[in-house]
Design a protein around this motif. Structure first.
Motif, short mmCIF file in Angstrom:
data_model
loop_
_atom_site.label_atom_id
_atom_site.label_comp_id
_atom_site.label_asym_id
_atom_site.label_seq_id
_atom_site.Cartn_x
_atom_site.Cartn_y
_atom_site.Cartn_z
N ARG A 151 4.50 2.23 -1.82
CA ARG A 151 4.46 3.11 -2.99
C ARG A 151 5.35 4.34 -2.79
NH1 ARG A 151 -0.98 2.65 -2.57
NH2 ARG A 151 -1.19 4.88 -2.13
N GLU A 152 5.29 4.91 -1.58
CA GLU A 152 6.09 6.10 -1.31
C GLU A 152 7.58 5.78 -1.34
OE1 GLU A 152 4.57 7.59 2.37
OE2 GLU A 152 2.85 8.57 1.42
N ALA A 181 -5.19 4.51 5.32
CA ALA A 181 -5.39 4.73 3.89
C ALA A 181 -5.42 6.23 3.56
CB ALA A 181 -6.69 4.08 3.43
N HIS A 182 -4.99 6.54 2.36
CA HIS A 182 -5.16 7.89 1.81
C HIS A 182 -6.50 7.88 1.06
CE1 HIS A 182 -3.80 11.18 -1.26
NE2 HIS A 182 -4.78 11.57 -0.48
N ARG A 215 -2.74 9.13 -6.35
CA ARG A 215 -2.10 8.61 -5.15
C ARG A 215 -3.07 7.88 -4.21
NH1 ARG A 215 1.75 13.66 -3.19
NH2 ARG A 215 3.16 13.67 -4.98
N GLY A 258 0.80 -1.21 0.00
CA GLY A 258 0.00 0.00 0.00
C GLY A 258 0.83 1.26 0.00
N ARG A 259 0.35 2.23 0.76
CA ARG A 259 0.88 3.58 0.68
C ARG A 259 2.38 3.66 0.99
NH1 ARG A 259 -1.58 8.20 4.60
NH2 ARG A 259 -0.18 9.92 4.07
N LYS A 260 2.82 2.99 2.08
CA LYS A 260 4.22 3.11 2.47
C LYS A 260 5.15 2.53 1.42
CE LYS A 260 7.14 2.69 6.56
NZ LYS A 260 7.19 2.30 7.98
N GLY A 283 -3.34 7.82 8.19
CA GLY A 283 -4.28 8.03 7.09
C GLY A 283 -4.72 9.48 7.02
N ASP A 331 -5.57 5.61 -2.06
CA ASP A 331 -5.84 4.19 -1.82
C ASP A 331 -7.34 3.90 -1.97
OD1 ASP A 331 -3.12 3.47 -0.93
OD2 ASP A 331 -3.60 4.76 0.78
#
Length: 464
Positions: free
Chosen positions: A175-176, A295-296, A242, A171-173, A217, A244
């Motif tokens: 991807r970043e 989540a974003h 960007r 997920g987000r982490k 989030g 989620d």
């Protein structure tokens, strides 16, 4: 889309080219970049083909293409420079079970070869289904100029590091982490140290991300504009890319939802006046639930979120839950509708004020300052006013509004299927009923389309 774009695995598989001239050589220039086993079948090979065969880069068969030559082949190119011979080759190859491309014959081909931007292992394919090869070449040239040659080097090193990066949560982490590597760390390291510095830099970056606390989030309350994807703000597009989770209302068209990441969770939280709806409480709970899990979230609203978008209720719910949030404005329907009919929402010597009003609220048809709206020269954008058109007409005329006041209903403002229904206050309910349809409509009270403005006296007589 008549041709579905895919990337076909060719490692160790057989690809056959029938033909021995410049057309066959042109196809080989691209195919030699792959790991396929290349066979060329021709009676009269160009000397360059003989040279490639001598170097072991292709298998050269010097005879006409025949039955069985395409058995076990992934792809076959008919590139003989003879349309009749190409069709014969294609017929035989199809009988052998291969996919066939006839060079310069789109109609009879089973696949096409796109224009390619090569930053191995990053490959960009550009196709126009044969409609505009010049356009495909222009896009290719633009991308070639934009993408640094070092991009492929960074991608190769990153590919070998993917297993180690799986230590980061999906997920987000994660991807970043990759975004920082490709767009920040890698370009700087390659410029200063070259390719040899990439692996140590990648290891250091991963260690930093593994040690960092999980990112909290957040929710971005984003205006999607009136429906035309080109009217989205740059910030809205970036956040969609960007997110989620995307929670959208019914006014957001599919063309805008397509801009979200393919992996994003898309949730329809549509509301419709006098129709089926997800409750506002449920929408707020959804935002809080996903953001609380890290989540974003993008809460995507048609038009501008601050104009009849229940923005305050959603901000209150997020604030109470301790969720970080921001608001991204969008173009509201009133602006898009006025632009569509060539009018200004304010004009000197006509109206120094503009009212944005709603046709109905939580209690039903909404009451307004009807006396003020009924004054000559008043202009209002009436949202959600289609169902309450007769109520609006009655209230305005009861307070002295001129029955011949122009009213323009704009359906699907800014979209390709937009409709403009120019009428008067006297004719408003009937005109909307005659027009039919079930799409979003905004009423521009006091405005006529610019083209019809000069004919307002005649318009009044027609609709009297």
């Amino acid at each position: 889309m008549d041709h579905f774009p895919i990337f076909l695995a060719l490692q160790g598989r057989r690809v056959v080219i029938a033909g021995g001239g410049e057309t066959a050589l042109a196809k080989l220039r691209i195919l030699r970049k792959t790991t396929a086993r290349l066979s060329v079948i021709t009676e009269a090979p160009d000397p360059a083909l003989q040279d490639l065969a001598t170097k072991g880069q292709i298998t050269l068969i010097t005879r006409p293409f025949g039955p069985g030559d395409a058995l076990c082949a992934a792809l076959v190119y008919a590139a003989t420079d003879d349309p009749v011979e190409d069709r014969r080759v294609a017929k035989l190859a199809r009988a052998d079970g291969a996919l066939v491309n006839l060079v310069d014959n789109l109609e009879d081909s089973q696949f096409i070869t796109p224009a390619i931007v090569d930053r191995d292992p990053v490959t960009i394919a550009i196709g126009t289904e044969g409609a505009a090869p010049v356009l495909a070449r222009a896009i290719k040239a633009d991308l070639e100029a934009r993408l640094a040659p070092s991009l492929g080097v960074a991608a190769r090193v990153g590919k070998g590091f993917r297993k180690l990066a799986e230590a980061l949560p999906m997920g987000r982490k994660r991807r970043e982490f990759w975004a920082e590597f490709y767009f920040d760390t890698a370009p700087q390291v390659i410029e200063k140290e070259g390719e040899s510095g990439l692996s140590p830099a990648l290891s250091a970056l991963l260690s930093r991300y593994l040690a960092a606390a999980p990112a909290p989030g957040r929710v971005d309350l984003v205006g999607a504009g009136p429906g035309d994807p080109e009217l989205l703000t740059l910030k809205a597009r970036r956040l969609l890319d960007r997110a989620d989770v995307v929670i959208h209302d019914r006014l957001v068209p599919q063309a805008i939802l397509e801009l979200a990441r393919r992996e994003a969770l898309i949730i329809d939280a549509g509301k419709e006046g006098f129709g089926p709806s997800m409750s506002q409480g449920d929408i707020c709970a959804l935002m809080v639930e996903h953001a609380a899990q890290g989540a974003h979230v993008v809460r995507l609203k048609g038009g501008d979120p601050a104009v009849f978008g229940r923005l305050d209720e959603e901000i209150a719910a997020l604030t109470q839950a301790g969720i970080a949030w921001s608001v991204v404005p969008g173009i509201t329907a009133a602006s898009a509708a006025a632009a569509g009919i060539g009018q200004s929402l304010t004009k000197r010597d006509r109206n120094s004020a503009l009212r944005l009003v709603t046709g109905h609220d939580m209690q039903g048809f909404a009451e307004q300052d009807w006396r003020g709206l009924a004054r000559p020269g008043a202009v209002a954008a009436i949202y959600m006013g289609k169902r309450g058109a007769r109520f609006i007409q009655g209230r305005l005329m009861m307070h002295g509004a001129d029955p011949q006041t122009p009213v323009t209903a704009v359906e699907n403002a800014s979209r390709p299927d937009a409709r403009v229904i120019a009428t008067t206050l006297a004719r408003l309910p009937n005109a909307l009923a005659e027009a039919g349809g079930n799409s979003p409509v905004i009423l521009l009270y006091g405005l006529a389309p610019r083209a019809a403005e000069a004919a307002l006296p005649q318009l009044s007589e027609e609709f009297a």
